[in-house]
Write a protein that holds these residues in place. Sequence first.
Motif, PDB file in Angstrom:
ATOM      1  N   CYS A  76       0.773  -1.197  -0.170  1.00 47.87           N
ATOM      2  CA  CYS A  76       0.141   0.015   0.048  1.00 47.87           C
ATOM      3  C   CYS A  76       0.946   1.335  -0.075  1.00 47.87           C
ATOM      4  O   CYS A  76       1.689   1.609   0.875  1.00 47.87           O
ATOM      5  CB  CYS A  76      -0.809  -0.028   1.324  1.00 47.87           C
ATOM      6  SG  CYS A  76      -2.507  -1.104   1.095  1.00 47.87           S
ATOM      7  N   PHE A  77       0.532   1.995  -1.037  1.00 47.54           N
ATOM      8  CA  PHE A  77       1.157   3.388  -1.134  1.00 47.54           C
ATOM      9  C   PHE A  77       0.470   4.355  -0.486  1.00 47.54           C
ATOM     10  O   PHE A  77      -0.741   4.433  -0.751  1.00 47.54           O
ATOM     11  CB  PHE A  77       1.611   3.800  -2.479  1.00 47.54           C
ATOM     12  CG  PHE A  77       2.745   2.945  -2.951  1.00 47.54           C
ATOM     13  CD1 PHE A  77       4.145   3.203  -2.991  1.00 47.54           C
ATOM     14  CD2 PHE A  77       2.387   1.591  -3.654  1.00 47.54           C
ATOM     15  CE1 PHE A  77       5.000   2.640  -3.855  1.00 47.54           C
ATOM     16  CE2 PHE A  77       3.358   0.706  -4.141  1.00 47.54           C
ATOM     17  CZ  PHE A  77       4.642   1.386  -4.103  1.00 47.54           C
ATOM     18  N   TYR A  78       0.768   5.344   0.149  1.00 48.87           N
ATOM     19  CA  TYR A  78       0.163   6.580   0.828  1.00 48.87           C
ATOM     20  C   TYR A  78       0.851   7.753   0.690  1.00 48.87           C
ATOM     21  O   TYR A  78       2.131   7.775   0.661  1.00 48.87           O
ATOM     22  CB  TYR A  78      -0.456   6.178   1.916  1.00 48.87           C
ATOM     23  CG  TYR A  78       0.524   5.952   3.077  1.00 48.87           C
ATOM     24  CD1 TYR A  78       1.076   5.093   3.316  1.00 48.87           C
ATOM     25  CD2 TYR A  78       0.646   7.018   4.005  1.00 48.87           C
ATOM     26  CE1 TYR A  78       1.954   4.679   4.395  1.00 48.87           C
ATOM     27  CE2 TYR A  78       1.814   6.990   4.967  1.00 48.87           C
ATOM     28  CZ  TYR A  78       2.340   5.628   5.341  1.00 48.87           C
ATOM     29  OH  TYR A  78       3.280   5.638   6.092  1.00 48.87           O
ATOM     30  N   PRO A  79       0.139   8.959   0.543  1.00 54.63           N
ATOM     31  CA  PRO A  79       0.942  10.281   0.587  1.00 54.63           C
ATOM     32  C   PRO A  79       2.053  10.555   1.683  1.00 54.63           C
ATOM     33  O   PRO A  79       3.016  11.033   1.242  1.00 54.63           O
ATOM     34  CB  PRO A  79      -0.342  11.270   0.338  1.00 54.63           C
ATOM     35  CG  PRO A  79      -1.505  10.702  -0.155  1.00 54.63           C
ATOM     36  CD  PRO A  79      -1.337   9.142   0.529  1.00 54.63           C
ATOM     37  N   GLY A  80       1.626  10.324   2.683  1.00 54.85           N
ATOM     38  CA  GLY A  80       2.459  10.547   3.649  1.00 54.85           C
ATOM     39  C   GLY A  80       2.046  10.605   4.983  1.00 54.85           C
ATOM     40  O   GLY A  80       0.884  10.580   5.382  1.00 54.85           O
ATOM     41  N   ASP A  81       3.053  10.295   6.138  1.00 55.95           N
ATOM     42  CA  ASP A  81       2.499  10.405   7.534  1.00 55.95           C
ATOM     43  C   ASP A  81       1.918  11.634   8.051  1.00 55.95           C
ATOM     44  O   ASP A  81       2.121  12.689   7.448  1.00 55.95           O
ATOM     45  CB  ASP A  81       4.015   9.917   8.152  1.00 55.95           C
ATOM     46  CG  ASP A  81       4.560   8.683   7.952  1.00 55.95           C
ATOM     47  OD1 ASP A  81       4.073   7.970   7.428  1.00 55.95           O
ATOM     48  OD2 ASP A  81       5.441   8.447   8.555  1.00 55.95           O
ATOM     49  N   PHE A  82       1.050  11.504   8.800  1.00 57.22           N
ATOM     50  CA  PHE A  82       0.473  12.804   9.443  1.00 57.22           C
ATOM     51  C   PHE A  82      -0.516  13.273   8.422  1.00 57.22           C
ATOM     52  O   PHE A  82      -0.707  14.793   8.588  1.00 57.22           O
ATOM     53  CB  PHE A  82       1.511  13.705  10.056  1.00 57.22           C
ATOM     54  CG  PHE A  82       2.132  13.105  11.208  1.00 57.22           C
ATOM     55  CD1 PHE A  82       1.876  13.016  12.405  1.00 57.22           C
ATOM     56  CD2 PHE A  82       3.615  12.744  11.032  1.00 57.22           C
ATOM     57  CE1 PHE A  82       2.387  12.444  13.752  1.00 57.22           C
ATOM     58  CE2 PHE A  82       4.287  12.192  11.887  1.00 57.22           C
ATOM     59  CZ  PHE A  82       3.489  12.105  13.243  1.00 57.22           C
ATOM     60  N   THR A  83      -0.884  12.694   7.517  1.00 54.20           N
ATOM     61  CA  THR A  83      -2.014  13.274   6.514  1.00 54.20           C
ATOM     62  C   THR A  83      -3.166  12.693   6.997  1.00 54.20           C
ATOM     63  O   THR A  83      -3.100  12.003   7.891  1.00 54.20           O
ATOM     64  CB  THR A  83      -1.629  12.851   4.987  1.00 54.20           C
ATOM     65  OG1 THR A  83      -1.503  11.451   5.152  1.00 54.20           O
ATOM     66  CG2 THR A  83      -0.506  13.538   4.414  1.00 54.20           C
ATOM     67  N   PHE A  84      -4.132  13.511   6.351  1.00 53.77           N
ATOM     68  CA  PHE A  84      -5.662  13.064   7.204  1.00 53.77           C
ATOM     69  C   PHE A  84      -6.403  12.286   6.682  1.00 53.77           C
ATOM     70  O   PHE A  84      -7.321  11.961   7.250  1.00 53.77           O
ATOM     71  CB  PHE A  84      -6.315  14.702   7.048  1.00 53.77           C
ATOM     72  CG  PHE A  84      -5.447  15.900   7.838  1.00 53.77           C
ATOM     73  CD1 PHE A  84      -5.401  15.938   8.888  1.00 53.77           C
ATOM     74  CD2 PHE A  84      -4.713  16.740   6.578  1.00 53.77           C
ATOM     75  CE1 PHE A  84      -4.596  16.814   9.448  1.00 53.77           C
ATOM     76  CE2 PHE A  84      -4.186  17.535   7.188  1.00 53.77           C
ATOM     77  CZ  PHE A  84      -3.825  17.752   8.779  1.00 53.77           C
TER      78      PHE A  84
ATOM     79  N   MET B  90      -5.248   5.551  -6.404  1.00 54.91           N
ATOM     80  CA  MET B  90      -6.245   6.926  -6.419  1.00 54.91           C
ATOM     81  C   MET B  90      -5.499   7.927  -5.956  1.00 54.91           C
ATOM     82  O   MET B  90      -4.406   7.877  -5.395  1.00 54.91           O
ATOM     83  CB  MET B  90      -7.173   6.567  -5.290  1.00 54.91           C
ATOM     84  CG  MET B  90      -8.124   5.130  -5.393  1.00 54.91           C
ATOM     85  SD  MET B  90      -8.810   4.484  -3.878  1.00 54.91           S
ATOM     86  CE  MET B  90      -9.965   5.615  -3.315  1.00 54.91           C
ATOM     87  N   THR B  91      -6.189   9.104  -6.416  1.00 54.47           N
ATOM     88  CA  THR B  91      -5.444  10.347  -6.125  1.00 54.47           C
ATOM     89  C   THR B  91      -5.848  10.453  -4.299  1.00 54.47           C
ATOM     90  O   THR B  91      -6.615   9.836  -3.901  1.00 54.47           O
ATOM     91  CB  THR B  91      -6.149  11.655  -6.658  1.00 54.47           C
ATOM     92  OG1 THR B  91      -7.591  11.618  -6.681  1.00 54.47           O
ATOM     93  CG2 THR B  91      -5.857  11.332  -8.258  1.00 54.47           C
ATOM     94  N   PRO B  92      -4.757  11.315  -3.928  1.00 53.28           N
ATOM     95  CA  PRO B  92      -4.809  11.313  -2.396  1.00 53.28           C
ATOM     96  C   PRO B  92      -6.236  11.791  -1.671  1.00 53.28           C
ATOM     97  O   PRO B  92      -6.331  11.180  -0.483  1.00 53.28           O
ATOM     98  CB  PRO B  92      -3.707  12.230  -2.041  1.00 53.28           C
ATOM     99  CG  PRO B  92      -2.992  12.200  -3.342  1.00 53.28           C
ATOM    100  CD  PRO B  92      -3.733  12.055  -4.592  1.00 53.28           C
ATOM    101  N   PRO B  93      -7.236  12.464  -2.075  1.00 53.35           N
ATOM    102  CA  PRO B  93      -8.170  12.773  -1.174  1.00 53.35           C
ATOM    103  C   PRO B  93      -9.244  12.001  -0.621  1.00 53.35           C
ATOM    104  O   PRO B  93      -9.654  12.249   0.199  1.00 53.35           O
ATOM    105  CB  PRO B  93      -8.987  14.173  -1.601  1.00 53.35           C
ATOM    106  CG  PRO B  93      -8.360  14.143  -3.284  1.00 53.35           C
ATOM    107  CD  PRO B  93      -7.212  13.280  -3.143  1.00 53.35           C
TER     108      PRO B  93
END
Lengths: 85, 150
Positions: A76-84, B90-93
Amino acid sequence: MSEEEAVSCARVSSSVAGDPSSETAAPAESSGKQEVTVMSVRVGQKAPDFTAPAYRKGGFTSLKLSDFSGKWVMLCFYPGDFTFV
Amino acid sequence: MSAVAANYQKLQDLGVEVISVSVDSHFVHKIWNDEELSKMVEGGVPFHMVADQAGNVGRAYGCWDESQGVELRGRFIIDPDGVIQAMEVMTPPVGRKLAETIRQIQAFQHVRATGGKEACPAGWEPGKPTLTPGPDLVGNVWKVWNPSME
């Protein structure tokens, strides 16, 4: 599976198997021509192998995807730690 | 990622290892776990949190947003042979729905267990009928499956 890593101030970076641009400190060719390795993933094909620093349960390790061979993996990729989200 | 951590046991029961990847360093992963995620999930994050500061891994998986310098929300189901069986980016939001990933894993595990002889129709969940592709099924799917079964 993954070995405990010595913690240092050196920035450890991730590298992808078969992708020379991600291997560490390869001196740039002076030809001025930049090689761009375009890698793509597709279902039904092998997942690109990589090695990268990781954190797990209080320890720092070096993780290699191919060490998980024989198991199902959810990557799993995700934008960054401490994001909402 | 806390939703995944909270359902980690479910994934472990299915024999699935979880690896998360972001551009944060492994040091930041530790602090995020210690300061925030461990307050959302009992015991904190149980899986591997990979640091991809240069974006090399994200680039290899088509999940690297060059303009923002972050990973997109990519999710890959990799089988025991190291083959990607499913992917979603998916895009981030917008966040993901883990239950759907679990359903897909169960379906791919079922197909693998039957040596590829059975296939899982739309909306399949464990316990629901599967399809056995072959000459007899051609033109006859309607007899064994219809959209109301999804």
